[in-house]
Write an enzyme that holds these catalytic residues in place. Sequence first.
Site, PDB file in Angstrom:
ATOM      1  N   LYS A  49     -10.035 -20.943 -18.732  1.00 28.36           N
ATOM      2  CA  LYS A  49     -10.821 -22.153 -18.970  1.00 28.36           C
ATOM      3  C   LYS A  49     -10.305 -22.928 -20.182  1.00 28.36           C
ATOM      4  O   LYS A  49     -10.516 -24.138 -20.285  1.00 28.36           O
ATOM      5  CB  LYS A  49     -12.309 -21.818 -19.125  1.00 28.36           C
ATOM      6  N   TYR A 262     -19.587 -12.047  -5.132  1.00 27.41           N
ATOM      7  CA  TYR A 262     -19.175 -12.428  -6.480  1.00 27.41           C
ATOM      8  C   TYR A 262     -19.769 -11.478  -7.526  1.00 27.41           C
ATOM      9  O   TYR A 262     -20.980 -11.224  -7.500  1.00 27.41           O
ATOM     10  CB  TYR A 262     -19.622 -13.862  -6.769  1.00 27.41           C
ATOM     11  N   TYR A 288     -13.011 -10.988 -11.928  1.00 27.69           N
ATOM     12  CA  TYR A 288     -11.882 -11.808 -11.465  1.00 27.69           C
ATOM     13  C   TYR A 288     -10.571 -11.013 -11.419  1.00 27.69           C
ATOM     14  O   TYR A 288     -10.068 -10.688 -10.342  1.00 27.69           O
ATOM     15  CB  TYR A 288     -11.695 -13.027 -12.383  1.00 27.69           C
TER      16      TYR A 288
HETATM   17  C1  LIG Z   1     -13.158 -18.664 -14.075  1.00 27.41           C
HETATM   18  C2  LIG Z   1     -12.236 -17.484 -14.035  1.00 27.41           C
HETATM   19  C3  LIG Z   1     -11.335 -17.297 -12.972  1.00 27.41           C
HETATM   20  C4  LIG Z   1     -11.318 -18.189 -11.767  1.00 27.41           C
HETATM   21  O1  LIG Z   1     -10.662 -19.381 -12.020  1.00 27.41           O
HETATM   22  P1  LIG Z   1     -11.072 -20.658 -11.145  1.00 27.41           P
HETATM   23  O2  LIG Z   1     -10.243 -21.739 -11.698  1.00 27.41           O
HETATM   24  O3  LIG Z   1     -12.545 -20.848 -11.342  1.00 27.41           O
HETATM   25  O4  LIG Z   1     -10.774 -20.356  -9.717  1.00 27.41           O
HETATM   26  C5  LIG Z   1     -10.453 -16.243 -13.035  1.00 27.41           C
HETATM   27  N1  LIG Z   1     -10.466 -15.380 -14.062  1.00 27.41           N
HETATM   28  C6  LIG Z   1     -11.335 -15.499 -15.081  1.00 27.41           C
HETATM   29  C7  LIG Z   1     -11.293 -14.489 -16.151  1.00 27.41           C
HETATM   30  C8  LIG Z   1     -12.245 -16.553 -15.107  1.00 27.41           C
HETATM   31  O5  LIG Z   1     -13.114 -16.652 -16.119  1.00 27.41           O
END
Ligand SMILES: *Cc1c(COP(=O)(O)O)cnc(C)c1O
Length: 331
Positions: A49, A262, A288
């Site tokens: 992010k 999720y 993730y």
């Molecule tokens: C938000 C996030 C993702 C996913 O990325 P997107 O751009 O939302 O698809 C992957 N890994 C981490 C650690 C995240 O915080």
Amino acid sequence: MNLAVFPRRNYSYGPTPIAKLSRLSGTLGGPSIYMKRDDLLGLAGGGNKTRKLEFLVADALAQGADTLITCGAVQSNHCRLTLAAAVHEGLRCRLVLEERVPGSYDKQASGNNFLYALLGVDAITVVPGGSDMLAAMQAVANAVEQAGGKPYIIPGGGSNPLGAIGYVACVQELAQQMLEHSTNFDYIVVPSGSGGTHAGVLVGVEGTHLNIPVLGINVSRPNALQEKLIYDLAVATATHVACPAPERDKVRCYDSYVGAGYSRPTPAMAEAVTLLARTEGILLDPVYTGKQMAGLIDLVRGGFFAPTDKVLFLHTGGAPALYHYRGQVLA
Ligand SMILES: *Cc1c(COP(=O)(O)O)cnc(C)c1O
């Protein structure tokens, strides 16, 4: 494509390193696995992010905003990093948290939730799973305006065409590193969630003519929904940066590693997180990158790659959430 035309803040300290994961590659006995360490990006705790926020917050500042508003799940890395960017810029920040797993919000929880409090969030609104998040954020924005503030709404995950430019820029950075190290990659493996990362990387690969297949490992949705989401965002992002859009068949998603949904743990995620900790001393996260690595491991074991392939795993961060999920990773 000239990304310098977009206002940008700088939240990191140079390109993120590319690590060669020799012990993991040796243990799996497959292709050579490399990792781009976007978990080491700037702002509190790093992660993907940060790249998106460099463009989004620059836009908020250009519009004269004084309060950032965004949303996410109860353990959202995106909310933590948006809040950290706000602190860094002297802005205020309000969060809307979606309780996707019923009963999962705990004010006293560790991980990112603890960091919301530590970083001094202005207000948190918790809404039930499936809520209209844009409407919930708009209501918070209205309250800010009524109090005389100037709100700026950042969508979930920072995944709009402006935020996705962060990952177009990441591929430009990667292309330069590949040139400097004379290292080509045969595949790039990314996590595919709200989509800004996956879509941005696809546009970046298109715009730099790298011609490397991008494999997206889903963390929430089935392929039919996720591939459409990624394609639509990639087309919009390509338009925004004046680059030809990637072909539809360049969008490749894998939905076998999501499990029950999720943020719900899977045995393969726990294995992947533990394996990376014990072979490379690198922390993944349960929501993730743990599932993303479970996908890569499964593709390796299934003979998807040639032994001579070089595979780049994009580590998007998330380790600050680990402390909340101890029991889901270690029995
Ligand atoms: C938000 C996030 C993702 C996913 O990325 P997107 O751009 O939302 O698809 C992957 N890994 C981490 C650690 C995240 O915080």
